[in-house]
Design a protein around this motif. Structure first.
Motif, mmCIF file in Angstrom:
data_model
loop_
_atom_site.group_PDB
_atom_site.id
_atom_site.type_symbol
_atom_site.label_atom_id
_atom_site.label_comp_id
_atom_site.label_asym_id
_atom_site.label_seq_id
_atom_site.Cartn_x
_atom_site.Cartn_y
_atom_site.Cartn_z
ATOM 1 N N GLN A 207 20.351 -6.980 4.056
ATOM 2 C CA GLN A 207 20.540 -7.628 2.768
ATOM 3 C C GLN A 207 19.711 -6.933 1.701
ATOM 4 N N VAL A 208 20.110 -7.128 0.439
ATOM 5 C CA VAL A 208 19.343 -6.538 -0.647
ATOM 6 C C VAL A 208 17.984 -7.221 -0.777
ATOM 7 N N GLY A 209 17.969 -8.533 -0.674
ATOM 8 C CA GLY A 209 16.714 -9.278 -0.755
ATOM 9 C C GLY A 209 16.281 -9.556 -2.186
ATOM 10 N N HIS A 210 15.169 -10.301 -2.314
ATOM 11 C CA HIS A 210 14.611 -10.654 -3.613
ATOM 12 C C HIS A 210 13.170 -10.171 -3.722
ATOM 13 N N LEU A 211 12.761 -9.947 -4.944
ATOM 14 C CA LEU A 211 11.388 -9.509 -5.221
ATOM 15 C C LEU A 211 10.418 -10.658 -4.966
ATOM 16 N N ARG A 212 9.324 -10.352 -4.265
ATOM 17 C CA ARG A 212 8.269 -11.325 -3.997
ATOM 18 C C ARG A 212 6.929 -10.722 -4.425
ATOM 19 N N MET A 213 6.059 -11.545 -4.987
ATOM 20 C CA MET A 213 4.811 -11.012 -5.522
ATOM 21 C C MET A 213 3.697 -12.034 -5.457
ATOM 22 N N LEU A 214 2.491 -11.556 -5.105
ATOM 23 C CA LEU A 214 1.274 -12.350 -5.221
ATOM 24 C C LEU A 214 0.599 -11.905 -6.514
ATOM 25 N N GLY A 215 0.929 -12.582 -7.592
ATOM 26 C CA GLY A 215 0.581 -12.129 -8.932
ATOM 27 C C GLY A 215 -0.899 -11.902 -9.176
ATOM 28 N N ARG A 216 -1.750 -12.820 -8.744
ATOM 29 C CA ARG A 216 -3.179 -12.690 -9.021
ATOM 30 C C ARG A 216 -3.771 -11.465 -8.332
ATOM 31 N N GLU A 217 -3.344 -11.231 -7.087
ATOM 32 C CA GLU A 217 -3.855 -10.077 -6.355
ATOM 33 C C GLU A 217 -3.354 -8.774 -6.961
ATOM 34 N N VAL A 218 -2.098 -8.739 -7.381
ATOM 35 C CA VAL A 218 -1.552 -7.546 -8.031
ATOM 36 C C VAL A 218 -2.327 -7.253 -9.310
ATOM 37 N N PHE A 219 -2.587 -8.293 -10.093
ATOM 38 C CA PHE A 219 -3.348 -8.140 -11.338
ATOM 39 C C PHE A 219 -4.721 -7.532 -11.064
ATOM 40 N N ARG A 220 -5.408 -8.051 -10.069
ATOM 41 C CA ARG A 220 -6.761 -7.582 -9.757
ATOM 42 C C ARG A 220 -6.758 -6.103 -9.387
ATOM 43 N N HIS A 221 -5.845 -5.706 -8.524
ATOM 44 C CA HIS A 221 -5.764 -4.302 -8.117
ATOM 45 C C HIS A 221 -5.293 -3.419 -9.271
ATOM 46 N N ALA A 222 -4.410 -3.944 -10.114
ATOM 47 C CA ALA A 222 -3.852 -3.135 -11.201
ATOM 48 C C ALA A 222 -4.938 -2.680 -12.167
ATOM 49 N N VAL A 223 -5.750 -3.609 -12.655
ATOM 50 C CA VAL A 223 -6.774 -3.240 -13.644
ATOM 51 C C VAL A 223 -7.758 -2.240 -13.048
ATOM 52 N N THR A 224 -8.167 -2.464 -11.818
ATOM 53 C CA THR A 224 -9.133 -1.565 -11.164
ATOM 54 C C THR A 224 -8.533 -0.192 -10.892
ATOM 55 N N ASN A 225 -7.354 -0.166 -10.274
ATOM 56 C CA ASN A 225 -6.746 1.106 -9.878
ATOM 57 C C ASN A 225 -6.302 1.939 -11.070
ATOM 58 N N LEU A 226 -5.767 1.289 -12.091
ATOM 59 C CA LEU A 226 -5.274 2.030 -13.247
ATOM 60 C C LEU A 226 -6.427 2.646 -14.029
ATOM 61 N N ALA A 227 -7.488 1.884 -14.225
ATOM 62 C CA ALA A 227 -8.643 2.444 -14.933
ATOM 63 C C ALA A 227 -9.238 3.601 -14.141
ATOM 64 N N SER A 228 -9.270 3.464 -12.819
ATOM 65 C CA SER A 228 -9.842 4.508 -11.968
ATOM 66 C C SER A 228 -9.030 5.795 -12.014
ATOM 67 N N VAL A 229 -7.696 5.686 -11.955
ATOM 68 C CA VAL A 229 -6.873 6.897 -11.935
ATOM 69 C C VAL A 229 -6.859 7.569 -13.302
ATOM 70 N N VAL A 230 -7.028 6.799 -14.360
ATOM 71 C CA VAL A 230 -7.137 7.379 -15.696
ATOM 72 C C VAL A 230 -8.411 8.229 -15.793
ATOM 73 N N VAL A 231 -9.521 7.685 -15.332
ATOM 74 C CA VAL A 231 -10.783 8.432 -15.341
ATOM 75 C C VAL A 231 -10.661 9.681 -14.471
ATOM 76 N N GLU A 232 -9.981 9.551 -13.336
ATOM 77 C CA GLU A 232 -9.762 10.696 -12.442
ATOM 78 C C GLU A 232 -9.012 11.817 -13.155
ATOM 79 N N ALA A 233 -7.946 11.460 -13.874
ATOM 80 C CA ALA A 233 -7.148 12.461 -14.581
ATOM 81 C C ALA A 233 -7.958 13.139 -15.685
#
Length: 323
Positions: A207-233
């Motif tokens: 089946q194609v399925g539906h999108l599932r997300m744990l929003g708070r955890e995604v948010f936490r990782h997003a801010v940390t990981n995105l800032a880190s990879v920007v500094v890396e670049a």
């Protein structure tokens, strides 16, 4: 002889059907205030019947080719980043290749969800640096509306449909300050797969399925990981945050954009923001925002532009470009 990769044209395409928060509130338990307060989103574009990922991608591709002043016959490679392909196979890229009337060359898809465009740009850059391609069309295209659970207000309000594209061309490296794509930086962590995924697939439940997300955890990782990879670049190229002219981020959530900008010490007017009107278009969001900022004149030749994104996988990455 060594080459760098220059972005010589951008393009985008959005479905004409606009769905506002008020319209969503007619069918699910939500409100405009609730959505805007948590996400910054006010409306999104939703593809109509027959508007497939390849159709949106083709329109964006044509606009990018026109901006670049070239035709499909000049292309060596087409890469489409998408998590919503028209079919399990063949690739959406081969469909776009045929629609463009492109003869020869190669075409394939890349799947890194919301990071897909940055991943695809990295692949294009490496093909050019290796001398295996001179002109590459890179597209991010999605019809996220087709994999949403429209009864889940925590996810269905976040996403929209659209496509963005760039034409990347080899240019001989000259003397002076480096130009074009300076570097790309890709990461993933499969242990975090369950934070953002689709509960279906041909190899599991057919089946194609539906999108599932744990929003708070995604948010936490997003801010940390995105800032880190920007500094890396930046560090990889001898720059600091103060050297950035424009940040073109994945348009997931206004709170994530604000949090990343604060971590980097950037002003809001240095961040290209389209989430209010586009919502989260996954792999299409970075090229959609990039095209808007190029066409309205904000991004100018010689400026330092940093693109970044994070998506399911989890995957994340950044591309630093001297325009």
């Amino acid at each position: 002889m060594s080459y760098c990769s220059r972005i010589i044209g951008t393009g985008s395409h959005l479905p004409d059907q606009v769905v506002t928060n008020e319209q969503l509130a007619e069918t699910i338990d939500t409100s405009d205030d609730w959505i805007v307060d948590r996400t910054g989103i006010r409306e999104r574009r939703i593809a109509r019947e027959g508007e497939t990922t390849s159709v949106l991608a083709f329109q964006a591709a044509e606009n990018a080719l026109e901006a670049a002043g070239i035709s499909a016959k000049d292309l060596d490679l087409v890469i489409v980043a998408t998590t919503t392909p028209d079919n399990t196979f063949p690739s959406t890229a081969t469909k776009v290749q045929a629609m463009l009337g492109m003869e020869g060359g190669a075409a394939f898809d890349i799947q890194a969800v919301c990071s897909g465009f940055v991943y695809a740009l990295a692949v294009a850059d490496n093909f050019i640096r290796a001398g295996q391609a001179k002109t590459v069309l890179v597209i991010g295209a999605e019809v996220m509306s087709r994999i949403l659970d429209w009864s889940d207000r925590g996810t269905c309000v976040l996403f929209g449909d659209g496509a963005g594209a760039v034409v990347v061309q080899a240019e001989e490296v000259g003397a002076g300050e480096p130009v074009g794509i300076l570097s790309t930086h890709l990461h993933s962590d499969g242990k975090l797969r369950d934070l953002l995924y689709v509960d279906g697939g041909p190899g599991t439940n057919k089946q194609v399925g539906h999108l599932r997300m744990l929003g708070r955890e995604v948010f936490r990782h997003a801010v940390t990981n995105l800032a880190s990879v920007v500094v890396e670049a930046l560090s990889a190229n001898g720059y600091t945050q103060s050297d950035i002219d424009w940040l073109v981020p994945h348009q997931a959530n206004k709170r994530i954009l604000d949090g990343t900008a604060r971590k980097l010490g950037l002003r809001e007017d240095q961040v290209v923001i389209t989430v209010e009107r586009h919502a989260n278009t996954s792999a299409a969001s970075v090229p959609l925002a990039l095209d808007e900022a190029v066409r309205d004149g904000r991004i100018q030749k010689g400026q330092l532009v940093l693109m970044e994104a994070m998506g399911g996988g989890l995957t994340w990455g950044a591309a630093l470009v001297r325009w």
